[in-house]
Write a protein that holds these residues in place. Structure first.
Motif, mmCIF file in Angstrom:
data_model
loop_
_atom_site.group_PDB
_atom_site.id
_atom_site.type_symbol
_atom_site.label_atom_id
_atom_site.label_comp_id
_atom_site.label_asym_id
_atom_site.label_seq_id
_atom_site.Cartn_x
_atom_site.Cartn_y
_atom_site.Cartn_z
ATOM 1 N N GLN A 1 -12.217 -5.071 7.126
ATOM 2 C CA GLN A 1 -12.930 -3.815 6.890
ATOM 3 C C GLN A 1 -14.082 -3.631 7.869
ATOM 4 O O GLN A 1 -14.359 -2.518 8.316
ATOM 5 C CB GLN A 1 -13.441 -3.761 5.449
ATOM 6 C CG GLN A 1 -12.347 -3.640 4.397
ATOM 7 C CD GLN A 1 -11.548 -2.352 4.524
ATOM 8 O OE1 GLN A 1 -11.990 -1.376 5.116
ATOM 9 N NE2 GLN A 1 -10.334 -2.357 3.986
ATOM 10 N N ASN B 1 -11.875 -5.049 -4.074
ATOM 11 C CA ASN B 1 -10.506 -4.693 -4.458
ATOM 12 C C ASN B 1 -10.299 -4.920 -5.951
ATOM 13 O O ASN B 1 -10.869 -5.849 -6.540
ATOM 14 C CB ASN B 1 -9.499 -5.555 -3.684
ATOM 15 C CG ASN B 1 -9.516 -5.261 -2.204
ATOM 16 O OD1 ASN B 1 -9.293 -4.141 -1.784
ATOM 17 N ND2 ASN B 1 -9.799 -6.278 -1.403
ATOM 18 N N GLU C 1 -3.988 -1.482 3.961
ATOM 19 C CA GLU C 1 -4.913 -2.551 3.619
ATOM 20 C C GLU C 1 -4.475 -3.811 4.340
ATOM 21 O O GLU C 1 -3.295 -4.003 4.623
ATOM 22 C CB GLU C 1 -4.926 -2.792 2.107
ATOM 23 C CG GLU C 1 -5.392 -1.606 1.280
ATOM 24 C CD GLU C 1 -6.886 -1.361 1.364
ATOM 25 O OE1 GLU C 1 -7.595 -2.186 1.977
ATOM 26 O OE2 GLU C 1 -7.347 -0.335 0.821
ATOM 27 N N ASP D 1 -10.483 -9.902 3.686
ATOM 28 C CA ASP D 1 -10.444 -8.435 3.605
ATOM 29 C C ASP D 1 -11.734 -7.840 4.163
ATOM 30 O O ASP D 1 -11.716 -6.787 4.807
ATOM 31 C CB ASP D 1 -10.263 -7.987 2.156
ATOM 32 C CG ASP D 1 -8.872 -8.291 1.619
ATOM 33 O OD1 ASP D 1 -7.901 -8.154 2.383
ATOM 34 O OD2 ASP D 1 -8.751 -8.657 0.437
ATOM 35 N N CYS E 1 0.842 -1.199 0.000
ATOM 36 C CA CYS E 1 0.000 0.000 0.000
ATOM 37 C C CYS E 1 0.880 1.254 0.000
ATOM 38 O O CYS E 1 2.057 1.184 0.361
ATOM 39 C CB CYS E 1 -0.950 -0.002 1.190
ATOM 40 S SG CYS E 1 -0.196 -0.418 2.775
#
Length: 324
Positions: free
Chosen positions: A138, A197, A48, A134, A41
């Motif tokens: 989040q 993503n 991330e 992910d 990142c």
């Protein structure tokens, strides 16, 4: 500070790390280190999950270049098989095929004139996709930002919390993971949709391949192969392998077990499918007599400073290549 990290700092600043590096370089047996990343990142401000900030990644790459001979996975295995008398070879791996492998990792790798191997989940090439791990991160991150706990450094705490949850979910069926994630969103009252993503497309893949980056398979849809029937495993493997052979003209394709999960049944099917090798998540180096379908690796995804990285690499390089 976690006790393991404290020990690595002491190891680094005591000078023991440099002595061990010298010992490894002079070893009579060549070793191949497989150093694994997932995402790179721009900075910690845009962190991330499993991502390494670009400046930290560059520090890692400098250390790798200064201390090892950098090779692709296939080339490194060939060198081991040739019985080179000594030396440490390192292969930089990037898993899953996120677009930031091209936008942030590739320029740094190219800047230092190095190679790397990227493992692709072929159904998601050129797509927007949200992996469940992910999504877990989040959700936890969004919940943390709502309250008083959203303060400097909390993002790493949230990443480790997500990692603990994700480590447990890896051995669950897809339907169970889906239900868990749905309930987690309800628990934390997350109503907005999480943005998928961007994954690498063929344009980026071909450009990277032209610059010396090699590509392997991480299956068709990144399923835990231990949890599915033989016929579905073969579909996950062969569909992915055929796409890479057709699109890249590659004669030898390497494989990375999704989540690193494998057993003798899975390993046998991967070998029979005609892959050149297969990489696990078992920590350690690879020697010339390693099982080509149980290759060891060193995960650097959560190593966010140079000192810890150097100590971690040296520490795991000293493991017995034949041990679990």
């Amino acid at each position: 500070m976690r006790a393991k990290n404290l020990a690595k700092y002491i190891y680094h600043y005591s000078g023991a790390e440099r002595l061990m590096l010298r010992f490894l370089r002079n070893s009579k047996t060549p070793l191949l280190l497989t150093i694994v990343y997932h995402r790179v990142c721009p900075s910690m401000d845009s962190y991330e999950y499993m991502g390494v900030p670009a400046d930290v990644f560059e520090d890692h790459i400098k250390f790798i270049k200064d201390n090892f001979e950098v090779v692709t996975m296939a080339d490194g295995l060939d060198l081991l098989c040739e019985g080179k008398p000594r030396g440490i070879y390192a292969s930089i791996n990037l898993d899953d095929g996120y677009m930031d492998n091209y936008t942030h990792a590739f320029p740094i790798i190219k800047k230092y004139g190095l190679s790397a191997t990227v493992f692709l989940v072929t159904d998601f090439i050129g797509q927007g996709h949200l992996f469940w791990w992910d999504e877990v991160f989040q959700i936890i991150r969004s919940a943390g930002q709502k309250g008083a706990c959203a303060k400097p450094g909390s993002i790493i705490r949230d990443a480790y919390r997500a990692m603990r949850i994700n480590d447990l979910l890896m051995d669950r069926k897809d339907s169970e993971i889906k239900d868990f994630v749905s309930n987690l969103k309800k628990q934390y009252r997350i109503n907005k949709e999480i943005t998928p993503n961007r994954m690498l497309g063929w344009k980026e893949i071909r450009e990277m391949a032209g610059a010396g980056i090699s590509f392997g398979s991480q299956a068709k849809t990144h399923k835990n192969l231990r949890l599915i029937e033989d016929s579905e495993i073969r579909r996950e493997l062969m569909d992915s392998k055929l796409v890479l052979e057709e699109k890249l003209g590659a004669k030898k394709i390497g494989f990375c077990y999704p989540y690193g999960k494998h057993d003798d049944r899975v390993k046998g099917i991967v070998r029979d499918a005609g892959f050149d090798y297969a990489r696990t998540c078992i920590k350690g180096p690879n020697s010339k007599d390693i099982d080509r379908f149980s290759l060891r690796s060193i995960d650097a995804s959560f190593v966010l400073n140079k000192e810890l990285f150097a100590s971690s690499i040296v520490f795991h390089s000293l493991r017995n290549p034949r041990s679990r």
